[in-house]
Scaffold this active site. Structure first.
Site, mmCIF file in Angstrom:
data_model
loop_
_atom_site.group_PDB
_atom_site.id
_atom_site.type_symbol
_atom_site.label_atom_id
_atom_site.label_comp_id
_atom_site.label_asym_id
_atom_site.label_seq_id
_atom_site.Cartn_x
_atom_site.Cartn_y
_atom_site.Cartn_z
ATOM 1 N N GLY A 14 0.648 -0.696 0.363
ATOM 2 C CA GLY A 14 0.186 0.014 -0.231
ATOM 3 C C GLY A 14 0.603 1.303 0.091
ATOM 4 N N ASN A 112 4.920 -5.478 6.393
ATOM 5 C CA ASN A 112 5.249 -6.292 6.150
ATOM 6 C C ASN A 112 5.327 -6.932 5.248
ATOM 7 O OD1 ASN A 112 4.691 -6.598 9.064
ATOM 8 N ND2 ASN A 112 3.005 -5.323 8.810
ATOM 9 N N GLY A 113 4.408 -7.659 4.214
ATOM 10 C CA GLY A 113 4.545 -8.562 3.593
ATOM 11 C C GLY A 113 5.824 -8.242 2.423
ATOM 12 N N ASP A 136 -0.010 1.921 8.926
ATOM 13 C CA ASP A 136 -0.822 0.983 9.926
ATOM 14 C C ASP A 136 0.376 0.869 11.151
ATOM 15 O OD1 ASP A 136 -2.589 -1.378 7.864
ATOM 16 O OD2 ASP A 136 -2.472 0.802 8.328
ATOM 17 N N ARG A 171 -25.477 14.946 17.515
ATOM 18 C CA ARG A 171 -25.389 13.224 16.834
ATOM 19 C C ARG A 171 -24.304 12.087 18.369
ATOM 20 N NH1 ARG A 171 -26.337 14.915 11.104
ATOM 21 N NH2 ARG A 171 -28.065 14.636 10.150
ATOM 22 N N GLU A 231 -10.608 -0.003 11.183
ATOM 23 C CA GLU A 231 -11.079 -0.951 9.948
ATOM 24 C C GLU A 231 -11.451 -2.242 10.567
ATOM 25 O OE1 GLU A 231 -9.499 -1.594 6.123
ATOM 26 O OE2 GLU A 231 -7.276 -0.787 6.841
ATOM 27 N N ILE A 265 -7.914 8.307 1.730
ATOM 28 C CA ILE A 265 -7.185 9.965 2.697
ATOM 29 C C ILE A 265 -5.851 10.101 3.564
ATOM 30 C CG2 ILE A 265 -8.520 12.150 3.426
ATOM 31 C CD1 ILE A 265 -10.562 11.754 2.296
ATOM 32 N N GLN A 266 -6.196 8.728 4.282
ATOM 33 C CA GLN A 266 -5.044 8.961 5.620
ATOM 34 C C GLN A 266 -3.516 8.291 4.748
ATOM 35 O OE1 GLN A 266 -7.357 6.699 8.765
ATOM 36 N NE2 GLN A 266 -8.345 6.254 7.146
ATOM 37 N N ARG A 267 -3.880 8.062 2.979
ATOM 38 C CA ARG A 267 -2.749 7.493 2.613
ATOM 39 C C ARG A 267 -1.910 8.513 1.422
ATOM 40 N NH1 ARG A 267 -3.416 1.136 1.007
ATOM 41 N NH2 ARG A 267 -3.126 2.458 -0.600
HETATM 42 O O1 F6P Z 1 -0.864 -1.433 4.325
HETATM 43 C C1 F6P Z 1 -1.991 0.108 4.624
HETATM 44 C C2 F6P Z 1 -3.762 0.091 4.545
HETATM 45 O O2 F6P Z 1 -3.929 0.576 4.058
HETATM 46 C C3 F6P Z 1 -4.226 -0.701 5.111
HETATM 47 O O3 F6P Z 1 -4.261 0.565 6.198
HETATM 48 C C4 F6P Z 1 -5.206 -1.406 4.018
HETATM 49 O O4 F6P Z 1 -6.771 -1.773 5.680
HETATM 50 C C5 F6P Z 1 -5.389 -1.501 3.687
HETATM 51 O O5 F6P Z 1 -4.167 -1.052 3.303
HETATM 52 C C6 F6P Z 1 -5.710 -1.387 2.195
HETATM 53 O O6 F6P Z 1 -5.010 -2.208 0.682
HETATM 54 P P1 F6P Z 1 -5.637 -2.046 -0.124
HETATM 55 O O7 F6P Z 1 -4.846 -0.199 -0.471
HETATM 56 O O8 F6P Z 1 -5.006 -3.085 -1.293
HETATM 57 O O9 F6P Z 1 -7.028 -1.509 -0.499
#
Ligand code: F6P
Length: 345
Positions: A14, A112-113, A136, A171, A231, A265-267
């Site tokens: 990711g 990790n992968g 993460d 809310r 999530e 958005i977090q990425r």
């Molecule tokens: O590993 C980072 C991450 O953003 C996780 O938080 C999320 O579950 C996953 O990648 C989403 O994977 P992909 O980008 O393959 O949809």
């Protein structure tokens, strides 16, 4: 005069803010400090399988420090994943292409992968160095992966914004934060953003406890509540964590509840200053290891020190939030609900 080393760089898994800062840290140090040849490898390990390379010079590294994403592209290709008819064919092809290219080392930037694949490639005889990245923050062996700080800023800003709209409508707002296995981002953003309830994959939660806590807030006159969920928490497969928890809360508490899934958005976007510094330091340190031919390592952060660990020690292990983490203890003490029966809230 020994021939200058030729190194490859790849980004896998990711994406996250800071990848280009890491590429820049590797590239500039390699070219300017050691006169090495630098080659970008396209789309993670796919590029090694397909001989898809991007020669890099100082010009290609200019202007990318603040750029989000990765100029090399990425993929989730897992060359050691057993596919029936291809057993071991992909690793052998990677080794052949690595040798044909005359690489002295490849820098593998990923989570990790990627660290697991890098470790397995090292066992196949390739010279590799791993750099830990992911929003993460769950790569075992390092205190911090780059990408995490930027995502923390984004998630915290989002939570801050939910307070005002929650208060306007009286809310309960549920926000889902990324973190497939680990709750680092949810815990840190939840605490930084003043979350009232924080649910993470590492801690079992009881919705009866969560709803009892939220009802007590209503009873004490609190105008709204903010619920932060990772999530990756336990929930039915086909439904998102935010949807599942929001429905359970609305049913159980009887207060209008809305959900936000922060998602990708977090990425995205430019890396935070801290991530630029961490990614650049990781990249520069990796090249120092290569210069002294200290291969098969993952660069890591231990406190304030940048150092390394053998990839064989790290290879794909997850770093999860321990139940006795100091921030959890602070959360309990400050009356944050973690949904955990242990807390008895
Ligand atoms: O590993 C980072 C991450 O953003 C996780 O938080 C999320 O579950 C996953 O990648 C989403 O994977 P992909 O980008 O393959 O949809």
């Amino acid at each position: 005069m020994t021939k200058p080393k030729k190194i490859g760089i790849l980004t896998a898994g990711g994406d996250c803010p800071g990848l280009n800062a890491a590429i820049r840290g590797v590239g500039k140090t390699a070219i300017l400090k050691y006169g090495m040849e630098v080659v970008g490898i396209s789309s993670g390990f796919l590029g090694l399988l397909h001989n898809d390379y991007i020669p890099m010079d100082e010009a290609s590294l200019s202007g990318i420090l603040t750029l989000g994403g990765t100029i090399l592209g990425t993929s989730r290709e897992k060359p050691f994943k057993k596919e029936h008819h291809l057993a071991n064919e992909k690793p052998l092809l990677i080794k052949k292409n690595y040798q044909k290219q005359g690489f002295d080392c490849i820098v593998c930037i990923g989570g990790n992968g990627t660290m697991r694949t890098a470790s397995l490639l090292a066992q196949e005889g390739l010279n590799v160095i791993g750099l830990p990245k992911t929003i993460d923050n769950d790569v075992w062996g390092t205190d911090q992966t780059f990408g995490f700080d930027s995502a923390l800023l984004i998630a915290t800003d989002a939570i801050d914004r939910l307070h005002t709209t929650a208060n306007s409508h009286k809310r309960i707002m549920v926000i889902e934060v990324m973190g497939h296995h680990a709750g680092w981002l949810s815990l840190y953003a939840g605490m930084a953003g003043g979350g009232d309830v924080i649910l993470i994959p590492e801690l079992p939660y009881d919705m009866k406890l969560v709803n009892k806590y939220l009802k007590s807030r209503v009873k004490s006159g609190k105008p709204y509540s903010i619920v932060v969920v990772a999530e990756g928490i336990k929930k039915p497969k086909k439904v998102s964590a935010a949807t599942y928890i929001a429905e359970k809360i609305e049913e159980g508490v009887g207060v209008e509840t809305r959900k936000t899934i922060l998602g990708y958005i977090q990425r995205g976007g430019s890396p935070s200053p801290m991530d630029r510094l961490l990614a650049s330091s990781y990249g520069a340190y990796a090249v120092d290891l290569i210069a002294r031919e200290d291969y098969g390592k993952m660069v890591m952060k231990n406190g304030e020190t940048i150092s390394y660990l053998p990839l064989s020690d790290v290879g794909g292990k997850l770093r999860l939030v321990p139940p006795d983490h100091p921030l959890l203890e602070k959360a309990y003490g400050m009356g944050v609900c973690l949904g955990n029966p242990m807390q008895g809230m």
